[in-house]
Design an enzyme around this catalytic site. Sequence first.
Site, PDB file in Angstrom:
ATOM      1  N   ARG A 191       0.843  -1.192   0.000  1.00  0.00           N
ATOM      2  CA  ARG A 191       0.000   0.000   0.000  1.00  0.00           C
ATOM      3  C   ARG A 191       0.880   1.243   0.000  1.00  0.00           C
ATOM      4  O   ARG A 191       2.028   1.219   0.437  1.00  0.00           O
ATOM      5  CB  ARG A 191      -0.904   0.018   1.231  1.00  0.00           C
ATOM      6  N   LYS A 215      -2.119  -2.434   7.983  1.00  0.00           N
ATOM      7  CA  LYS A 215      -3.292  -1.994   8.735  1.00  0.00           C
ATOM      8  C   LYS A 215      -3.305  -2.628  10.112  1.00  0.00           C
ATOM      9  O   LYS A 215      -2.927  -3.781  10.283  1.00  0.00           O
ATOM     10  CB  LYS A 215      -4.573  -2.356   7.974  1.00  0.00           C
ATOM     11  N   HIS A 286      -2.925   2.305  -5.768  1.00  0.00           N
ATOM     12  CA  HIS A 286      -3.587   1.024  -5.541  1.00  0.00           C
ATOM     13  C   HIS A 286      -3.738   0.235  -6.831  1.00  0.00           C
ATOM     14  O   HIS A 286      -3.854  -1.001  -6.804  1.00  0.00           O
ATOM     15  CB  HIS A 286      -4.952   1.249  -4.887  1.00  0.00           C
ATOM     16  N   ARG A 289      -0.948  -2.077  -6.943  1.00  0.00           N
ATOM     17  CA  ARG A 289      -1.165  -3.187  -6.009  1.00  0.00           C
ATOM     18  C   ARG A 289      -2.124  -4.208  -6.625  1.00  0.00           C
ATOM     19  O   ARG A 289      -1.877  -5.420  -6.572  1.00  0.00           O
ATOM     20  CB  ARG A 289      -1.728  -2.629  -4.702  1.00  0.00           C
ATOM     21  N   HIS A 312      -3.829  -9.132   3.582  1.00  0.00           N
ATOM     22  CA  HIS A 312      -5.276  -9.159   3.762  1.00  0.00           C
ATOM     23  C   HIS A 312      -5.634 -10.027   4.968  1.00  0.00           C
ATOM     24  O   HIS A 312      -5.145 -11.145   5.106  1.00  0.00           O
ATOM     25  CB  HIS A 312      -5.968  -9.729   2.528  1.00  0.00           C
ATOM     26  N   TYR A 321      -9.330 -10.749  -6.915  1.00  0.00           N
ATOM     27  CA  TYR A 321      -8.345 -10.834  -7.996  1.00  0.00           C
ATOM     28  C   TYR A 321      -8.514 -12.093  -8.827  1.00  0.00           C
ATOM     29  O   TYR A 321      -8.082 -12.141  -9.976  1.00  0.00           O
ATOM     30  CB  TYR A 321      -6.933 -10.741  -7.420  1.00  0.00           C
TER      31      TYR A 321
END
Length: 340
Positions: A191, A215, A286, A289, A312, A321
């Site tokens: 990110r 995150k 993004h 990414r 994730h 994806y």
Amino acid sequence: MGLDAAIGQYERHLRVERGYSPQTIRAYRSDLEALAAFAAERGVASTDALTLDLFRDWLWEGSKRGLAKSTLARRAASVRGFSAWVTRQAEGEDRLGSPARAVGSLTAGGMSEEDADSGTPSAEAAEVAQVVADPAVRLRSPKADKTLPRVITREQIDGILVGLAARAEDGDPGSLRDVAVIELLYAAGIRVSELTGLDVDDVDLDRLTVRVIGKGSKERVVPFGVPALRAIRAWLTAGRPRLASGASGPALFLGARGARLGSRAVYQLVAGLLADVPGRGPSGPHALRHTAATHLLDGGADLRAVQELLGHASLGTTQIYTHVSTERLKEAYRIAHPRA
């Protein structure tokens, strides 16, 4: 508790106890400040007066103003998190001896008046008590429209990187940095906030890995390839020393004035590079990414491995994806197969 004061304390809770990123905290605060303004117009200024109907009316008002479903879903999530925290705070005060507030026909202990005589709350009363305690527990999020992320082709990525390398041939430090930034974004699929938060020591040039803080302050180690290695080495040896200043600290990537490179500068860089590249969807970092993840799956990478690479928490997030790869396969089939 006053609504504004509660929002301030909740922000501190997210920052100190939950370790949320500044971007996430800003989004939460923006949503809750909008809620507070809406509530104030209806004479609600304290957390005790928050109701499910108020939350629903706020989301409905946003829907009438044309807010995207994804925005409304985020607002609903912000409210549920805030309301749950407020409820826990109130429960803590009750355990410490503050008088509990009875609601409707329930006693402070969550019993109906009939159950209070027997001393045992019914299952129905317990369920109602939970709803009363946290008014947002039954707040539902609108389902966001499912849109596939933008993915850049390998030929397009190659063209972008070749162009950046040509600009860096004269040794300009900014150009050397830009090559390293784009190479690392694409190679590692990180990110933009993770990239701008990197320090020099986070990069292991011998093992070709980078340590990032994602995150929720979760740390992970991500591999990158030889082209990114060359670009980072060139930046560290010939670019970074020329931009470094007293404000640089340990930051890996620096701006023109020597301070840590900001997310906005990276957005501008990527948007400029993708401006003339055919394709639909956002043109920010993004997209790189998304592209990295899709190209990995196209090349046969395991979905779990891609999930770990991207950081994730849920495999479901990564599965988008697989849909991108399937759509690309269908498009290639429609173009190439004689009986498509």
